[in-house]
Motif scaffolding. Structure first.
Motif, PDB file in Angstrom:
ATOM      1  N   ALA A 113       1.520  -5.356   8.394  1.00 28.59           N
ATOM      2  CA  ALA A 113       2.294  -4.276   7.772  1.00 28.59           C
ATOM      3  C   ALA A 113       2.138  -3.023   8.619  1.00 28.59           C
ATOM      4  N   ILE A 114       3.170  -2.198   8.636  1.00 27.30           N
ATOM      5  CA  ILE A 114       3.148  -0.977   9.434  1.00 27.30           C
ATOM      6  C   ILE A 114       2.434   0.137   8.674  1.00 27.30           C
ATOM      7  N   PHE A 174       0.852  -1.192   0.000  1.00 25.91           N
ATOM      8  CA  PHE A 174       0.000   0.000   0.000  1.00 25.91           C
ATOM      9  C   PHE A 174       0.884   1.238   0.000  1.00 25.91           C
ATOM     10  N   THR A 175       0.376   2.287  -0.628  1.00 27.69           N
ATOM     11  CA  THR A 175       1.127   3.530  -0.778  1.00 27.69           C
ATOM     12  C   THR A 175       0.292   4.697  -0.270  1.00 27.69           C
ATOM     13  N   LYS A 194       4.961  -2.865   2.369  1.00 25.20           N
ATOM     14  CA  LYS A 194       4.473  -4.151   1.888  1.00 25.20           C
ATOM     15  C   LYS A 194       4.266  -5.085   3.073  1.00 25.20           C
ATOM     16  N   GLY A 195       3.396  -6.084   2.871  1.00 23.09           N
ATOM     17  CA  GLY A 195       3.110  -7.035   3.929  1.00 23.09           C
ATOM     18  C   GLY A 195       2.268  -8.165   3.371  1.00 23.09           C
ATOM     19  N   TYR A 229      -2.901  -2.945  -2.708  1.00 21.68           N
ATOM     20  CA  TYR A 229      -2.914  -3.456  -4.078  1.00 21.68           C
ATOM     21  C   TYR A 229      -2.012  -4.677  -4.257  1.00 21.68           C
ATOM     22  N   GLU A 230      -2.262  -5.365  -5.378  1.00 17.58           N
ATOM     23  CA  GLU A 230      -1.437  -6.509  -5.743  1.00 17.58           C
ATOM     24  C   GLU A 230      -0.022  -6.044  -6.063  1.00 17.58           C
ATOM     25  N   VAL A 231       0.947  -6.782  -5.575  1.00 22.45           N
ATOM     26  CA  VAL A 231       2.346  -6.386  -5.736  1.00 22.45           C
ATOM     27  C   VAL A 231       2.745  -6.292  -7.201  1.00 22.45           C
ATOM     28  N   ASN A 232       2.326  -7.245  -8.012  1.00 24.63           N
ATOM     29  CA  ASN A 232       2.779  -7.284  -9.404  1.00 24.63           C
ATOM     30  C   ASN A 232       1.914  -6.516 -10.383  1.00 24.63           C
TER      31      ASN A 232
END
Length: 252
Positions: free
Chosen positions: A194-195, A139-140, A156-157, A206-209
């Motif tokens: 995730a922090i 997440f961003t 990320k997590g 969101y999906e990493v890829n």
């Protein structure tokens, strides 16, 4: 056994090799949510702009999803023309765009905003299927708001669990029949390993890829006081599943 460990290591490298490219792809879709004084002169020592959370662009490139609690209860200084806004870009080049609230979903802590002017890159929404526990996500957003400025940060997590949670009402007047019912049958959300920080509210998960949106960060587990979250983050966060974003867009 050596071959097994080697395969796992290669798989892990391939999984996260795509994250930098995904961040580059979605960075322009991430906006800060807050308010701004259109006039250059602001009375007193008030900052010209304030940030209260994160949002992300979808649909026609002018629509923004964020948390309802990010915009709820904001007391705008209408006498000085303070307006609700989103901020796109980075650092001192960030541009404020006035927004209006199109639709809200108090029960799922979501809000749909819209701005005028040139469109921004839109993120793609994933389907409504539940994610599996253990799935990798990122997440961003803007974790500490005004402290760091408009510089999006990625964490990320994994999906640690699908767990029940009750979205608190902003006030007793906003306590709906649905929320009272949910006290007996809480909403199922994603718990993330995730922090995140308060400014991450509204960040897309969101999906990493692929960068497809899977959910919306809406709260952080706080150990001790709210002030301690910056010094000693719990590493436990929660996200509203994207299916409720679909419902919001359909007006359900």
């Amino acid at each position: 056994m050596l071959l097994v460990f080697l395969c796992l290591d290669v798989w892990s490298l391939n999984l996260y090799a795509g994250l930098p490219d995904t961040i580059d792809k979605i960075r322009g879709s991430i906006v800060a949510v807050g308010s701004v004084y259109p006039n250059k002169q602001v009375a007193g020592r008030k900052p010209k702009a304030t940030y209260s959370g994160t949002g992300f662009v979808i649909g026609n490139g002018r629509q923004v999803i964020t948390n309802y609690h990010v915009i709820a209860g904001r007391k705008l200084d209408v006498d000085k023309n303070e307006v609700l806004a989103v901020f796109s870009g980075r650092g001192k080049k960030a541009k404020a765009r006035r927004v209006k609230v199109i639709r809200t979903d108090v029960d799922h802590d979501l809000a749909l905003l819209e701005f005028d002017g040139p469109a921004l890159p839109a993120m793609e929404l994933a389907g409504t299927k539940w994610l599996r526990e253990g799935q990798d996500v990122a997440f961003t957003g803007f974790p500490i708001g005004m402290v760091l400025g408009v510089y999006p940060i990625t964490h990320k997590g994994i999906i640690a669990s699908i767990t029940p949670i009750v979205i608190p009402a902003q006030s007793s007047k906003q306590l709906t029949a649905a929320q009272i019912k949910r006290l007996r049958s809480p909403l199922q959300v994603y718990q993330l390993d995730a922090i995140a920080y308060p400014g991450n509210s509204g960040s897309p998960v969101y999906e990493v890829n692929s960068g497809r949106v899977l959910g919306v960060v809406n709260s952080v587990f706080v150990k001790g006081t709210k002030e301690s979250v910056l010094e000693r983050p719990s590493g436990i966060s929660y996200a509203i599943p994207v299916k409720y974003v679909h419902h919001l867009l359909k007006g359900l």
